[in-house]
Design a protein around this motif. Sequence first.
Motif, PDB file in Angstrom:
ATOM      1  N   VAL A   1       7.755  -1.000   8.574  1.00 62.02           N
ATOM      2  CA  VAL A   1       7.935   0.441   8.735  1.00 62.02           C
ATOM      3  C   VAL A   1       9.354   0.853   8.376  1.00 62.02           C
ATOM      4  CG1 VAL A   1       7.905   2.354  10.385  1.00 62.02           C
ATOM      5  CG2 VAL A   1       6.085   0.637  10.431  1.00 62.02           C
ATOM      6  N   SER A   2      10.337   0.024   8.697  1.00 60.86           N
ATOM      7  CA  SER A   2      11.727   0.343   8.354  1.00 60.86           C
ATOM      8  C   SER A   2      11.908   0.408   6.844  1.00 60.86           C
ATOM      9  CB  SER A   2      12.669  -0.703   8.955  1.00 60.86           C
ATOM     10  OG  SER A   2      12.543  -0.743  10.355  1.00 60.86           O
ATOM     11  N   ILE A   3      11.284  -0.521   6.134  1.00 63.60           N
ATOM     12  CA  ILE A   3      11.336  -0.499   4.671  1.00 63.60           C
ATOM     13  C   ILE A   3      10.689   0.779   4.144  1.00 63.60           C
ATOM     14  CG2 ILE A   3      10.455  -1.620   2.582  1.00 63.60           C
ATOM     15  CD1 ILE A   3      10.687  -4.297   4.148  1.00 63.60           C
ATOM     16  N   CYS A   4       9.550   1.124   4.705  1.00 59.57           N
ATOM     17  CA  CYS A   4       8.847   2.327   4.253  1.00 59.57           C
ATOM     18  C   CYS A   4       9.653   3.591   4.546  1.00 59.57           C
ATOM     19  CB  CYS A   4       7.471   2.406   4.907  1.00 59.57           C
ATOM     20  SG  CYS A   4       6.313   1.127   4.351  1.00 59.57           S
ATOM     21  N   ARG A   5      10.308   3.639   5.696  1.00 55.46           N
ATOM     22  CA  ARG A   5      11.153   4.803   6.014  1.00 55.46           C
ATOM     23  C   ARG A   5      12.280   4.948   4.991  1.00 55.46           C
ATOM     24  NH1 ARG A   5      10.310   7.306  10.850  1.00 55.46           N
ATOM     25  NH2 ARG A   5       9.228   6.128  12.488  1.00 55.46           N
ATOM     26  N   TYR A   6      12.885   3.846   4.635  1.00 56.79           N
ATOM     27  CA  TYR A   6      13.967   3.888   3.642  1.00 56.79           C
ATOM     28  C   TYR A   6      13.443   4.421   2.311  1.00 56.79           C
ATOM     29  CZ  TYR A   6      17.402   2.256   0.254  1.00 56.79           C
ATOM     30  OH  TYR A   6      18.309   2.190  -0.778  1.00 56.79           O
ATOM     31  N   LEU A   7      12.307   3.907   1.879  1.00 56.24           N
ATOM     32  CA  LEU A   7      11.740   4.345   0.605  1.00 56.24           C
ATOM     33  C   LEU A   7      11.316   5.810   0.656  1.00 56.24           C
ATOM     34  CD1 LEU A   7       9.653   1.143  -0.159  1.00 56.24           C
ATOM     35  CD2 LEU A   7      11.745   1.877  -1.319  1.00 56.24           C
ATOM     36  N   GLU A   8      10.863   6.261   1.815  1.00 59.38           N
ATOM     37  CA  GLU A   8      10.500   7.675   1.972  1.00 59.38           C
ATOM     38  C   GLU A   8      11.720   8.573   1.793  1.00 59.38           C
ATOM     39  OE1 GLU A   8       7.677  10.823   3.749  1.00 59.38           O
ATOM     40  OE2 GLU A   8       7.402   8.928   2.704  1.00 59.38           O
ATOM     41  N   GLU A   9      12.873   8.127   2.295  1.00 63.70           N
ATOM     42  CA  GLU A   9      14.100   8.907   2.127  1.00 63.70           C
ATOM     43  C   GLU A   9      14.473   9.037   0.655  1.00 63.70           C
ATOM     44  OE1 GLU A   9      16.065  10.525   4.332  1.00 63.70           O
ATOM     45  OE2 GLU A   9      14.586  10.108   5.899  1.00 63.70           O
ATOM     46  N   LEU A  10      14.248   7.972  -0.100  1.00 64.24           N
ATOM     47  CA  LEU A  10      14.573   8.006  -1.527  1.00 64.24           C
ATOM     48  C   LEU A  10      13.542   8.787  -2.331  1.00 64.24           C
ATOM     49  CD1 LEU A  10      15.686   4.310  -2.233  1.00 64.24           C
ATOM     50  CD2 LEU A  10      17.133   6.282  -1.684  1.00 64.24           C
ATOM     51  N   HIS A  11      12.286   8.706  -1.896  1.00 61.28           N
ATOM     52  CA  HIS A  11      11.180   9.320  -2.644  1.00 61.28           C
ATOM     53  C   HIS A  11      10.303  10.091  -1.649  1.00 61.28           C
ATOM     54  CE1 HIS A  11      12.276   6.712  -6.043  1.00 61.28           C
ATOM     55  NE2 HIS A  11      12.385   5.743  -5.153  1.00 61.28           N
ATOM     56  N   PRO A  12      10.702  11.303  -1.293  1.00 65.68           N
ATOM     57  CA  PRO A  12      10.024  12.028  -0.210  1.00 65.68           C
ATOM     58  C   PRO A  12       8.614  12.523  -0.518  1.00 65.68           C
ATOM     59  CG  PRO A  12      11.760  13.375  -1.189  1.00 65.68           C
ATOM     60  CD  PRO A  12      11.901  12.012  -1.776  1.00 65.68           C
TER      61      PRO A  12
ATOM     62  N   ARG B   1      -9.965   3.829  -0.319  1.00 70.25           N
ATOM     63  CA  ARG B   1      -8.898   4.363  -1.166  1.00 70.25           C
ATOM     64  C   ARG B   1      -8.494   3.309  -2.202  1.00 70.25           C
ATOM     65  NH1 ARG B   1      -6.380   8.956   1.171  1.00 70.25           N
ATOM     66  NH2 ARG B   1      -4.412   8.614   0.051  1.00 70.25           N
ATOM     67  N   PRO B   2      -8.221   3.726  -3.434  1.00 69.98           N
ATOM     68  CA  PRO B   2      -7.848   2.754  -4.476  1.00 69.98           C
ATOM     69  C   PRO B   2      -6.664   1.873  -4.087  1.00 69.98           C
ATOM     70  CG  PRO B   2      -8.312   4.887  -5.452  1.00 69.98           C
ATOM     71  CD  PRO B   2      -8.328   5.096  -3.966  1.00 69.98           C
ATOM     72  N   THR B   3      -5.720   2.426  -3.333  1.00 66.75           N
ATOM     73  CA  THR B   3      -4.524   1.662  -2.969  1.00 66.75           C
ATOM     74  C   THR B   3      -4.815   0.561  -1.959  1.00 66.75           C
ATOM     75  OG1 THR B   3      -4.018   3.332  -1.286  1.00 66.75           O
ATOM     76  CG2 THR B   3      -2.952   3.566  -3.439  1.00 66.75           C
ATOM     77  N   PHE B   4      -5.987   0.601  -1.329  1.00 65.02           N
ATOM     78  CA  PHE B   4      -6.337  -0.389  -0.311  1.00 65.02           C
ATOM     79  C   PHE B   4      -7.172  -1.536  -0.867  1.00 65.02           C
ATOM     80  CE2 PHE B   4      -4.733   2.823   2.365  1.00 65.02           C
ATOM     81  CZ  PHE B   4      -4.523   2.291   3.632  1.00 65.02           C
TER      82      PHE B   4
ATOM     83  N   PHE C   1      -3.363  12.021   4.914  1.00 63.85           N
ATOM     84  CA  PHE C   1      -3.130  10.581   4.993  1.00 63.85           C
ATOM     85  C   PHE C   1      -1.635  10.314   5.178  1.00 63.85           C
ATOM     86  CE2 PHE C   1      -1.936   6.611   2.974  1.00 63.85           C
ATOM     87  CZ  PHE C   1      -2.858   5.709   3.472  1.00 63.85           C
ATOM     88  N   THR C   2      -1.285   9.391   6.097  1.00 64.69           N
ATOM     89  CA  THR C   2       0.119   9.091   6.376  1.00 64.69           C
ATOM     90  C   THR C   2       0.313   7.598   6.636  1.00 64.69           C
ATOM     91  OG1 THR C   2      -0.005   9.320   8.791  1.00 64.69           O
ATOM     92  CG2 THR C   2       0.340  11.353   7.508  1.00 64.69           C
ATOM     93  N   ILE C   3       1.550   7.243   6.911  1.00 63.94           N
ATOM     94  CA  ILE C   3       1.899   5.871   7.277  1.00 63.94           C
ATOM     95  C   ILE C   3       1.111   5.406   8.500  1.00 63.94           C
ATOM     96  CG2 ILE C   3       3.859   6.693   8.655  1.00 63.94           C
ATOM     97  CD1 ILE C   3       3.780   3.369   6.697  1.00 63.94           C
ATOM     98  N   ALA C   4       0.737   6.334   9.377  1.00 61.46           N
ATOM     99  CA  ALA C   4      -0.033   5.965  10.569  1.00 61.46           C
ATOM    100  C   ALA C   4      -1.405   5.414  10.191  1.00 61.46           C
ATOM    101  CB  ALA C   4      -0.179   7.167  11.500  1.00 61.46           C
TER     102      ALA C   4
ATOM    103  N   ILE D   1       0.836  -1.201   0.000  1.00 64.15           N
ATOM    104  CA  ILE D   1       0.000   0.000   0.000  1.00 64.15           C
ATOM    105  C   ILE D   1       0.871   1.251   0.000  1.00 64.15           C
ATOM    106  CG2 ILE D   1      -1.592   1.356   1.422  1.00 64.15           C
ATOM    107  CD1 ILE D   1      -2.887  -1.316   2.239  1.00 64.15           C
ATOM    108  N   PHE D   2       1.921   1.248   0.803  1.00 63.14           N
ATOM    109  CA  PHE D   2       2.837   2.388   0.846  1.00 63.14           C
ATOM    110  C   PHE D   2       3.419   2.655  -0.539  1.00 63.14           C
ATOM    111  CE2 PHE D   2       6.943   4.415   1.543  1.00 63.14           C
ATOM    112  CZ  PHE D   2       6.652   5.382   2.493  1.00 63.14           C
ATOM    113  N   LEU D   3       3.869   1.609  -1.210  1.00 64.86           N
ATOM    114  CA  LEU D   3       4.418   1.760  -2.557  1.00 64.86           C
ATOM    115  C   LEU D   3       3.371   2.322  -3.513  1.00 64.86           C
ATOM    116  CD1 LEU D   3       6.399  -1.598  -2.856  1.00 64.86           C
ATOM    117  CD2 LEU D   3       7.403   0.696  -2.853  1.00 64.86           C
ATOM    118  N   ALA D   4       2.151   1.827  -3.403  1.00 70.81           N
ATOM    119  CA  ALA D   4       1.085   2.293  -4.288  1.00 70.81           C
ATOM    120  C   ALA D   4       0.764   3.763  -4.038  1.00 70.81           C
ATOM    121  CB  ALA D   4      -0.161   1.436  -4.093  1.00 70.81           C
TER     122      ALA D   4
END
Length: 210
Positions: free
Chosen positions: A67-78, A205-208, A167-170, A17-20
């Motif tokens: 969440v660690s994976i998502c944090r890493y991806l957020e750093e690359l794609h803010p 949401r479409p991503t869900f 909308f956020t990771i939370a 979902i985070f990626l989407a």
Amino acid sequence: MKLYGFGPAASAQRVRIFLAEKGLDVPTEQLNVRDDDQFAAAFTAMNPFHCVPFLELDDGTVIAESVSICRYLEELHPEPALFGRTAVERAIIDMWLRRFELDGLVPMVHAVRNHVPMFAGKVVPGTRTDLPQLPAMVTRGKEMMEIFLGRVEPHIARNEFVAGPEFTIADITGFFAVRLTRVLEMDIAARYPAVAAWFAKVSARPTFQL
């Protein structure tokens, strides 16, 4: 990079979902954890906790935990920012993320794993043991979730999303915590209408659309 996951696993779905939401596409290999693929020597070397998902970077570094994976991806794609942009936003989002994960999701996961027959011998994620399923864990998990939802209800009633107007990771983590109440046949709509309304909104949401 390559993401290792299992489609039905909630932890892997959180990252999907985070990626989407980010509009990202990461090559993914499916490991059938029901067939114990994750215990193969190659995957054990990558992630000795034997859980999905985990992310293998191009240099061989492995990042596990959703969440660690998502944090890493957020750093690359803010953008769009799902962990916040300012120091205050990041702190508030992290606060609610931790609350939903520690006080909502964790008790629910243990309750479900001690209730659903499929998890017999698997009450601890990433293991195969002879630890018995305990009905008391189910009861306590549901009690803890009721307390948590009672605290969350007035907050959600005043806010569009878990951590405020965006909308956020939370919200992703919160969705999976609340979704598990259905597995345990907890009827939350009458007692927590604001939480139920938020859950319905996020679910749409479409991503869900899992």
